[in-house]
Scaffold this motif. Sequence first.
Motif, PDB file in Angstrom:
ATOM      1  N   ASN A   1      -4.728   1.054  16.501  1.00 55.50           N
ATOM      2  CA  ASN A   1      -4.355   2.475  16.677  1.00 55.50           C
ATOM      3  C   ASN A   1      -5.516   3.321  16.411  1.00 55.50           C
ATOM      4  OD1 ASN A   1      -4.614   1.661  13.954  1.00 55.50           O
ATOM      5  ND2 ASN A   1      -2.805   2.709  13.355  1.00 55.50           N
ATOM      6  N   PRO A   2      -6.487   3.205  17.047  1.00 57.12           N
ATOM      7  CA  PRO A   2      -7.592   4.233  16.932  1.00 57.12           C
ATOM      8  C   PRO A   2      -7.178   5.722  17.037  1.00 57.12           C
ATOM      9  CG  PRO A   2      -7.915   2.962  18.966  1.00 57.12           C
ATOM     10  CD  PRO A   2      -6.753   2.376  18.208  1.00 57.12           C
TER      11      PRO A   2
ATOM     12  N   ASP B   1       1.856   6.127  15.270  1.00 53.40           N
ATOM     13  CA  ASP B   1       0.772   5.335  15.072  1.00 53.40           C
ATOM     14  C   ASP B   1      -0.463   6.232  14.113  1.00 53.40           C
ATOM     15  OD1 ASP B   1       2.293   3.581  16.499  1.00 53.40           O
ATOM     16  OD2 ASP B   1       0.715   3.062  18.050  1.00 53.40           O
TER      17      ASP B   1
ATOM     18  N   ARG C   1     -13.045   0.606  10.402  1.00 52.17           N
ATOM     19  CA  ARG C   1     -12.572   1.755   9.914  1.00 52.17           C
ATOM     20  C   ARG C   1     -12.021   1.698   8.610  1.00 52.17           C
ATOM     21  NH1 ARG C   1      -8.061   4.610  13.553  1.00 52.17           N
ATOM     22  NH2 ARG C   1      -6.862   3.096  12.519  1.00 52.17           N
ATOM     23  N   ALA C   2     -11.244   0.865   8.507  1.00 53.44           N
ATOM     24  CA  ALA C   2     -10.791   0.249   7.267  1.00 53.44           C
ATOM     25  C   ALA C   2     -12.069  -0.215   6.377  1.00 53.44           C
ATOM     26  CB  ALA C   2      -9.743  -0.752   7.252  1.00 53.44           C
TER      27      ALA C   2
ATOM     28  N   PHE D   1      -2.676  -2.800  11.692  1.00 55.11           N
ATOM     29  CA  PHE D   1      -1.634  -3.098  12.484  1.00 55.11           C
ATOM     30  C   PHE D   1      -1.679  -3.953  13.711  1.00 55.11           C
ATOM     31  CE2 PHE D   1      -1.502   0.918  10.368  1.00 55.11           C
ATOM     32  CZ  PHE D   1      -0.052   1.025   9.627  1.00 55.11           C
TER      33      PHE D   1
ATOM     34  N   LYS E   1      -0.581  -3.212  16.584  1.00 54.13           N
ATOM     35  CA  LYS E   1      -1.108  -2.705  17.834  1.00 54.13           C
ATOM     36  C   LYS E   1      -2.222  -1.748  17.162  1.00 54.13           C
ATOM     37  CE  LYS E   1       0.658   0.894  20.764  1.00 54.13           C
ATOM     38  NZ  LYS E   1       1.292   1.993  20.260  1.00 54.13           N
TER      39      LYS E   1
ATOM     40  N   MET F   1      -5.015  -1.319   5.771  1.00 58.84           N
ATOM     41  CA  MET F   1      -4.091  -1.852   6.263  1.00 58.84           C
ATOM     42  C   MET F   1      -4.469  -2.105   7.969  1.00 58.84           C
ATOM     43  SD  MET F   1      -0.032  -1.492   6.226  1.00 58.84           S
ATOM     44  CE  MET F   1       1.024  -2.732   6.770  1.00 58.84           C
TER      45      MET F   1
ATOM     46  N   LEU G   1       2.977   1.927   2.130  1.00 54.55           N
ATOM     47  CA  LEU G   1       3.223   2.736   3.372  1.00 54.55           C
ATOM     48  C   LEU G   1       4.760   3.135   3.477  1.00 54.55           C
ATOM     49  CD1 LEU G   1       2.173   3.536   5.909  1.00 54.55           C
ATOM     50  CD2 LEU G   1       2.575   1.408   6.796  1.00 54.55           C
TER      51      LEU G   1
ATOM     52  N   ASN H   1       0.856  -1.273   0.026  1.00 58.85           N
ATOM     53  CA  ASN H   1       0.163  -0.061   0.100  1.00 58.85           C
ATOM     54  C   ASN H   1       0.757   1.208  -0.080  1.00 58.85           C
ATOM     55  OD1 ASN H   1       1.013   0.158   2.644  1.00 58.85           O
ATOM     56  ND2 ASN H   1      -1.139   0.654   3.399  1.00 58.85           N
TER      57      ASN H   1
ATOM     58  N   CYS I   1      -2.555   4.831   5.922  1.00 62.30           N
ATOM     59  CA  CYS I   1      -3.232   3.924   5.474  1.00 62.30           C
ATOM     60  C   CYS I   1      -4.680   3.648   5.198  1.00 62.30           C
ATOM     61  CB  CYS I   1      -2.931   2.669   6.533  1.00 62.30           C
ATOM     62  SG  CYS I   1      -1.414   2.081   6.413  1.00 62.30           S
ATOM     63  N   LEU I   2      -5.459   4.959   5.761  1.00 65.42           N
ATOM     64  CA  LEU I   2      -6.720   5.127   5.285  1.00 65.42           C
ATOM     65  C   LEU I   2      -6.832   6.051   4.173  1.00 65.42           C
ATOM     66  CD1 LEU I   2      -7.969   5.408   8.973  1.00 65.42           C
ATOM     67  CD2 LEU I   2      -8.570   3.532   7.366  1.00 65.42           C
TER      68      LEU I   2
END
Lengths: 308, 292
Positions: A148-149, B174, A213-214, A144, A146, A142, A106, A104, B181-182
């Motif tokens: 991560n909101p 993070d 969310r994704a 993760f 952990k 994607m 990143l 993606n 990523c969004l």
Amino acid sequence: MTLSKGDFDDPGDLDQIFLDLVEIENNQMSNPQTTNNKQQITNNQQQITNNKQPTTKIQTEKLSLYYRAKPAFEDVTMSIATGCITALVGPSGCGKSSFLSCLNRLKDLMPHARVEGSIKLGDLEVLDPKLDVIALRRRVGMIFQKPNPFPLSIWKNIAFPLREHGIKNREEIDSIVETTLQDVGLWDEVKDRLKDSALALSGGQQQRLCIARALALQPEALLMDEPCSALDPISSSIVEDLILSLREKYTVLIVTHNLAQAKRIADYVALFWFQSGSGKLIEFGSGKQVFESPQHSLTEAYINGIRG
Amino acid sequence: MNQQQKTNNKKQTTNNKQLITTSLVWSVPLIITAIFFWILGDIIWHGIGQISWEFLTTATKDAGRSGGIAPIIVSTVLILAVCLTVSIPLGVGTAILLAEFTREENWFGRLVRRSLDVLAGVPSIVFGLFGNALFVRILGFKYSILSGGLTLACMVLPILIRSAEEGLRAVPNDYRFGAACLGICRTSTLWHLLLPAAVPGLLVGLVLGVGRAIAETAALLFTSGYVDHLPTSLLDSGRSLSIHIFDLSMNISGGDPNAYGSALVLIMLLLIINGMAAWITHRWLENRILYR
Ligand SMILES: Nc1ncnc2c1ncn2[C@@H]1O[C@H](COP(=O)(O)OP(=O)(O)OP(=O)(O)O)[C@@H](O)[C@H]1O
Ligand SMILES: [Mg+2]
């Protein structure tokens, strides 16, 4: 595993999990797919290996990633099948996360990372420097390790990315929030506190929120980097079921250290190994084939828990 | 028996050592607090008698020996306002550039950072001369509130930038990765996630900067002047509280009581600003980051 009800905050939790499990299984069995193509991919692993290959969603060609001069992984050629769950396994440090971060783009955020090779998403060359990265990342989500909101409310965690992608209508957002939260089985737990901070949720709930969310952006593929490893066994199994329910609709690429989990959920398994100075893809095949008749002696040792 | 005595002795020495360390550790903060309260007490003791509604709202008379300090307060607030309107956007912008758009080891970023650290340590009188040359003469703003405010802005910028940068860097990666990523663009990430999360850091810098600006005398002497009338525009000369105190206590015989009164007002102003920043930080953390 013996669990007493006292282990949970809410005594209804356990029942809910079993209900969810049943529901997911029912869904899988009783949802005839509309297109033939999709039906081929569904059902279980055996069928995939017997039938002809499903279509490819992502194809990497001689993909390598270097952090400065140091290679993380090299020459990975792999095709990721549409609508399937592909598990990436292998020892620590062999470049699994690095591999995901190429798909993606990143790795753009890490200025010292350099990629070689090619990645095709459909007809699109992902590594094309002129590519619209925002659009790509909308298509390839994607998750993760952990959770991560964002430090926003539960509602805003989902609404903010939607707004960024041009969905501004309040009712539309509300309905997407509701359906995605239902998809990840979080709706009943949080529907009365959508305006509360997402950081107040438990780890497992946060991870499901991140998945919601994704999913709200309706990606085609979802990259998951050890999504269950920071969670307790119960949350982990909830998330695992959730991932299973994503099969068919989404192409899932999941990194996991839990071989039992890979065995349970993966249609395809890819084994990365640290060899001659960098990570290599040493085995790729359907889950059944990799676990039952591995081609590589290292694979056999690895899945049997012998240190190579 | 002997053994026991030995262990007892040992215990004694460790106890003694601990006592010394404890008293050392405690005495330093105690002394500092004591000094602070001594100064504060002295100023309150001498100044409280001067403070009245009239003192705050009437013009100075007789070179400050009598009358109030209304024009001084107005000038101070105006100078501070000019300073902040210029330095906050510049400071936050530079901090964003440093923290988000240059790498930590990037030569340009390092150069800027090093320069800022040097600037932060430059004596204020040097800033005063610089402001006098640039704003008062070259740009022709004369001795004015504008010149003074701009000079102060130069002075507080290093502090502001560095703490804003620290605030931004303290925001966990993070959020940046998650947002990327969004498919959220960098500008929105900055506006909606990073800056709000960095607000407490920004406020700390702001408080430090305002503290330095409001207490400044030397730099203002050369730039905003010391006319004690109510300013009618930003291009008027105006006297700040700090200069007023300096003038009353050094140059004007019989000015001491009013100097104390002005000092008390200055300190109260500082305390109010500090308190407000602390309150905003608290509310902000509660509402944005932690909820609950
Ligand atoms: N940002 C980075 N900068 C420099 N080197 C990195 C970076 N990220 C990873 N590496 C290096 O690249 C190699 C592969 O790392 P990667 O995180 O991809 O492994 P992994 O397979 O995901 O391991 P794990 O299973 O422990 O998560 C490691 O040697 C690591 O030290
Ligand atoms: Mg990893």
